[in-house]
Scaffold this motif. Structure first.
Motif, mmCIF file in Angstrom:
data_model
loop_
_atom_site.group_PDB
_atom_site.id
_atom_site.type_symbol
_atom_site.label_atom_id
_atom_site.label_comp_id
_atom_site.label_asym_id
_atom_site.label_seq_id
_atom_site.Cartn_x
_atom_site.Cartn_y
_atom_site.Cartn_z
ATOM 1 N N SER A 134 2.536 -0.504 -5.655
ATOM 2 C CA SER A 134 2.064 -1.167 -4.432
ATOM 3 C C SER A 134 3.188 -1.215 -3.394
ATOM 4 N N ASP A 135 4.425 -1.370 -3.841
ATOM 5 C CA ASP A 135 5.559 -1.364 -2.920
ATOM 6 C C ASP A 135 5.756 0.022 -2.308
ATOM 7 N N ALA A 136 5.528 1.072 -3.098
ATOM 8 C CA ALA A 136 5.621 2.440 -2.564
ATOM 9 C C ALA A 136 4.582 2.650 -1.464
ATOM 10 N N LEU A 137 3.380 2.125 -1.660
ATOM 11 C CA LEU A 137 2.345 2.213 -0.618
ATOM 12 C C LEU A 137 2.773 1.424 0.621
ATOM 13 N N ILE A 192 -3.086 -3.894 0.861
ATOM 14 C CA ILE A 192 -2.645 -2.729 0.106
ATOM 15 C C ILE A 192 -2.599 -3.121 -1.364
ATOM 16 N N ALA A 193 -3.174 -2.284 -2.210
ATOM 17 C CA ALA A 193 -3.194 -2.596 -3.637
ATOM 18 C C ALA A 193 -3.055 -1.336 -4.472
ATOM 19 N N THR A 202 -0.030 -5.712 -3.068
ATOM 20 C CA THR A 202 -0.076 -6.349 -4.382
ATOM 21 C C THR A 202 -0.489 -5.375 -5.471
ATOM 22 N N PRO A 203 0.028 -5.582 -6.669
ATOM 23 C CA PRO A 203 -0.579 -4.900 -7.803
ATOM 24 C C PRO A 203 -1.870 -5.653 -8.160
ATOM 25 N N ILE A 204 -2.781 -4.962 -8.769
ATOM 26 C CA ILE A 204 -4.007 -5.606 -9.231
ATOM 27 C C ILE A 204 -3.826 -5.955 -10.700
ATOM 28 N N CYS A 218 -2.005 -10.367 -7.475
ATOM 29 C CA CYS A 218 -1.019 -10.978 -8.367
ATOM 30 C C CYS A 218 -0.796 -12.441 -7.979
ATOM 31 N N GLY A 219 -0.288 -13.203 -8.909
ATOM 32 C CA GLY A 219 -0.060 -14.636 -8.696
ATOM 33 C C GLY A 219 0.918 -14.932 -7.581
#
Length: 180
Positions: free
Chosen positions: A18-21, A119-120, A85-87, A93-94
């Motif tokens: 997600s950070d790469a996106l 973005i996820a 965020t990651p899913i 994410c929290g």
């Protein structure tokens, strides 16, 4: 005149998909002439909201940690907010949810943001993977009548760090950033 774009990367994992996106979105927005700042929540001290609602009168949180600084110094003044965020279990994410809760002082404030992007990235693929998380963000956005969800960028089949690279989602992130 370019817009102030604030990208908040909420993944707890360094080098996350997600950070790469988010990085690709930033490149596109910078290429389009916007002022871009990306903040990672890794290593930040972000406590849970206490639900005291003092912020509704004072426009400031009673907890003085990194969330308070991000909300007051960055989110309040940004024209565009981007949450990456990651899913996890079909949800944001929290860390992202906790930051959204702590952004409650923005509600009575004269916030600048209008456009919000989501973005996820996830190990699974398909629209059913990200829609619940986006719906959660839309619930937060609904509290800010001048703002709206401007776009969603999702990268599925992203399991290990770096597997998102070269995917169509990376191109979509770049193009979304350029179109801000």
């Amino acid at each position: 005149m370019g817009k102030k774009v604030l990208i908040i990367s909420t993944s707890p994992r360094k080098g996350s998909n997600s950070d790469a996106l988010a990085e690709e979105f930033a490149k596109g927005a910078q290429e389009a002439g916007h002022e871009v700042e990306k903040i990672s929540l890794i290593g930040k001290d972000i406590q849970f909201c206490r639900g005291c609602l003092a912020c509704q009168k004072t426009k400031h949180c009673v907890i003085h940690d990194d969330a308070d600084k991000i909300v007051q110094e960055k989110m309040l003044h940004a024209d565009v907010l981007v949450f990456a965020t990651p899913i996890y279990y079909y949800e944001m994410c929290g860390q992202m949810k906790t930051l959204l809760d702590r952004a409650n002082p923005l509600y009575p404030s004269d916030y600048a943001f209008r456009d919000i992007y989501f973005i996820a990235a996830a190990a699974e693929d398909g629209d059913a993977v990200w829609t619940r998380a986006a719906s959660g963000l839309e619930g937060w956005i609904a509290c800010f009548p001048k703002a709206h969800l401007s776009g969603v960028i999702f990268g599925g089949n992203a399991t290990d760090i770096g597997t998102i690279r070269g995917s169509s989602a990376m191109k979509k992130a770049f193009e979304a950033g350029k179109a801000v």
